[in-house]
Design a protein around this motif. Structure first.
Motif, PDB file in Angstrom:
ATOM      1  N   GLY A 134       0.838  -1.183   0.000  1.00 44.62           N
ATOM      2  CA  GLY A 134       0.000   0.000   0.000  1.00 44.62           C
ATOM      3  C   GLY A 134       0.872   1.230   0.000  1.00 44.62           C
ATOM      4  O   GLY A 134       2.105   1.145   0.065  1.00 44.62           O
TER       5      GLY A 134
ATOM      6  N   HIS B 247       0.259   3.010   4.877  1.00 45.48           N
ATOM      7  CA  HIS B 247      -1.207   3.027   4.789  1.00 45.48           C
ATOM      8  C   HIS B 247      -1.700   1.721   4.175  1.00 45.48           C
ATOM      9  O   HIS B 247      -1.051   1.130   3.295  1.00 45.48           O
ATOM     10  N   ALA B 248      -2.862   1.293   4.629  1.00 48.02           N
ATOM     11  CA  ALA B 248      -3.486   0.131   4.001  1.00 48.02           C
ATOM     12  C   ALA B 248      -3.912   0.475   2.581  1.00 48.02           C
ATOM     13  O   ALA B 248      -4.309   1.607   2.280  1.00 48.02           O
ATOM     14  N   ALA B 249      -3.799  -0.507   1.725  1.00 51.13           N
ATOM     15  CA  ALA B 249      -4.216  -0.294   0.341  1.00 51.13           C
ATOM     16  C   ALA B 249      -5.724  -0.089   0.283  1.00 51.13           C
ATOM     17  O   ALA B 249      -6.485  -0.766   0.999  1.00 51.13           O
ATOM     18  N   GLU B 250      -6.156   0.861  -0.519  1.00 46.23           N
ATOM     19  CA  GLU B 250      -7.592   1.134  -0.622  1.00 46.23           C
ATOM     20  C   GLU B 250      -8.250   0.045  -1.471  1.00 46.23           C
ATOM     21  O   GLU B 250      -7.658  -0.503  -2.397  1.00 46.23           O
ATOM     22  N   GLY B 251      -9.524  -0.176  -1.143  1.00 39.31           N
ATOM     23  CA  GLY B 251     -10.262  -1.190  -1.887  1.00 39.31           C
ATOM     24  C   GLY B 251      -9.864  -2.523  -1.347  1.00 39.31           C
ATOM     25  O   GLY B 251     -10.365  -3.521  -1.423  1.00 39.31           O
TER      26      GLY B 251
END
Length: 483
Positions: A137, A479-483
């Motif tokens: 991410g 950050h966490a990957a979106e989706g």
């Protein structure tokens, strides 16, 4: 002649406060041996108070949370105030340390504002934050202020070296405790006042003049996050060891024994005026001074004659005389040190071609004549150890490879220069010199480029973006990957 300032306060937490102790440092004018001013002698308790103020300003104050542009506005205002009183500050520093006022204007004062202005300009362009596409991410890689910095300053170029540490620390968002040398603490009071007038928040800068033991207390203080030191290699080794024990980052700008290589195609009429004044700059009390002059055997006598003539024409006198080109050494102990090296050169077989003693008719002040040694071999003491006085050694080499070998045959690696008509060939030689900086057909310190040394000349770099990076540390926010 500047007034004789008698300070009785220390600058801590944005105020002029009474010192914890009763000791006084007398600043002696090296030209006259008279008292030029006094300041309180700082104690460990004063260092504790200064570090506490810097810690509070960093942890609780607005400074590290202001934008780099806002911090730069304060630094720019201070730079402008210094430029408005360049002559007065130059005379003050020359009174402290004996630097010729003719050189002090540029080398001591204007150069300090050049450093400040370079960092003001860098505040807008430096990449404090970098968004990266990470493996899992996005990553936000930030460069954040390292915290409370200790700046330990020598006596030879006090305002300039203070600015080398303070300016990048300010732009980074750090706070600082500045420890001037006992020989030259007066200009630090000017610096404190102009920064206060410029709107610097309380505690961002704190100043305590003190001796060695108190300096060590500052280096080892548990609330100091980074140490920046300029001074002798011996002291640098000690500071580096203390910081290493504490896993504390440090920048160490130490001694030098720089070589100026004169290639066979060099125009001596153009080269010598660039070499000799920089070998004798600040009365020879400069870590970057080109004190080893390397000449081929084919042109050796010609170079010795030219260097001797140039050094012999240097005007020695009171530091405040505008005509003076070489003033006194900073202290009697320094004159004794330099005279000891001159004696060692003679004992080891080197030949004095000019100077070698004290100027006649100058019974007061710690003066030594500009001195040139010929018939020097690179294994002699005067070629290997930093003299820190107006003493030049001319060394013969066989060919270019031999010149490079001699230049690199040194415990130090701070600066150097190569002089020749073929700029490209001279540049090729410069790239073979193992120093932090090497000049070609000039001598300069580029405020936009990193400055520092290798080997016994130190660790780390000052000036340029690299000097700012020394007061920053990386922080990654993944950050966490979106989706």
């Amino acid at each position: 002649m500047p007034d004789t300032p008698a300070h009785d306060r220390l600058f801590i937490g944005g105020d002029w406060v009474a010192p914890a102790g009763t000791g006084t440092i007398e600043v002696i004018n090296p030209s006259t041996e008279e008292v030029a001013g006094t300041v309180p002698e700082g104690t460990e308790a004063d260092v504790d108070a200064a570090v506490a103020a810097a810690r509070k300003a960093f942890d609780e104050g607005p400074w590290p949370h202001m934008s780099p542009k806002e911090r730069a506005e304060v630094l720019a205002a201070a730079s402008g105030a210094i430029q408005a009183d360049m002559q007065g500050i130059a005379e003050l520093i020359s009174t402290e340390n004996g630097c010729p006022v003719s050189w002090s204007l540029m080398g001591q004062v204007f150069a300090a504002t050049m450093v400040a202005d370079q960092y003001v300009g860098l505040a807008d362009s430096y990449p404090f934050t970098d968004m990266r596409a990470g493996m899992m991410g996005p990553s936000e890689v930030r460069q954040v202020p390292i915290g409370v910095a200790a700046g330990i300053i020598p006596w030879n170029v006090p305002l300039f070296l203070s600015m080398l540490k303070l300016a990048p620390a300010m732009i980074a968002g750090c706070t600082m405790v500045l420890k001037p040398a006992p020989e030259a603490p007066l200009d630090a009071y000017v610096l404190a006042q102009v920064l206060t007038d410029a709107g610097l928040p309380p505690g961002v800068l704190n100043i305590v003049a003190a001796g060695r033991e108190v300096s060590e207390h500052l280096v080892t203080h548990p609330d100091v996050d980074k140490v920046s030191f300029t001074g002798s290699t011996a002291a640098g080794r000690r500071i580096g060891a203390l910081c290493g024990e504490r896993l504390r980052p440090c920048t160490l700008e130490l001694g030098g024994k720089s070589a100026a290589i004169i290639l066979d195609d060099a125009d001596l009429a153009a080269s010598i005026p660039g070499i000799v004044p920089n070998g004798l700059m600040n009365n020879g009390q400069a870590c970057v001074a080109q004190t080893r002059i390397l000449a081929s055997r084919d042109r050796y006598d010609e170079v010795v004659e030219a260097v001797t003539e140039a050094a012999g024409s240097v005007k020695v006198g009171d530091a405040l005389d505008p005509e003076t080109e070489c003033g006194p050494l900073v202290a009697e102990r320094q004159r004794d040190r330099v005279e000891g090296y001159i004696a060692a050169g003679r004992e080891q077989g080197a030949r004095v071609t000019v100077g070698g003693g004290r100027p006649s008719g100058m019974d007061r002040g710690w003066f030594v004549e500009p001195t040139v040694f010929a018939d020097v071999t690179n294994d002699m003491t005067i070629a290997q150890e930093e003299i820190f006085g107006p003493v030049l050694s001319v060394i013969a080499y066989d060919d270019v490879d031999d010149a490079v070998r001699i230049a690199n045959d040194s415990d130090y690696g701070l600066s150097g220069s190569v002089w020749g008509a073929d700029q490209s060939a001279a540049s090729d030689v410069a790239r073979r010199i193992r120093t932090g900086t090497c000049n070609v057909n000039t001598f300069t310190l580029d405020m936009c480029s990193p400055f520092g040394g290798v080997k016994a000349s130190g660790v780390g770099r000052e000036m340029g973006p690299e000097g700012l990076a020394a007061y920053l540390e990386y922080r990654t926010i993944a950050h966490a990957a979106e989706g």
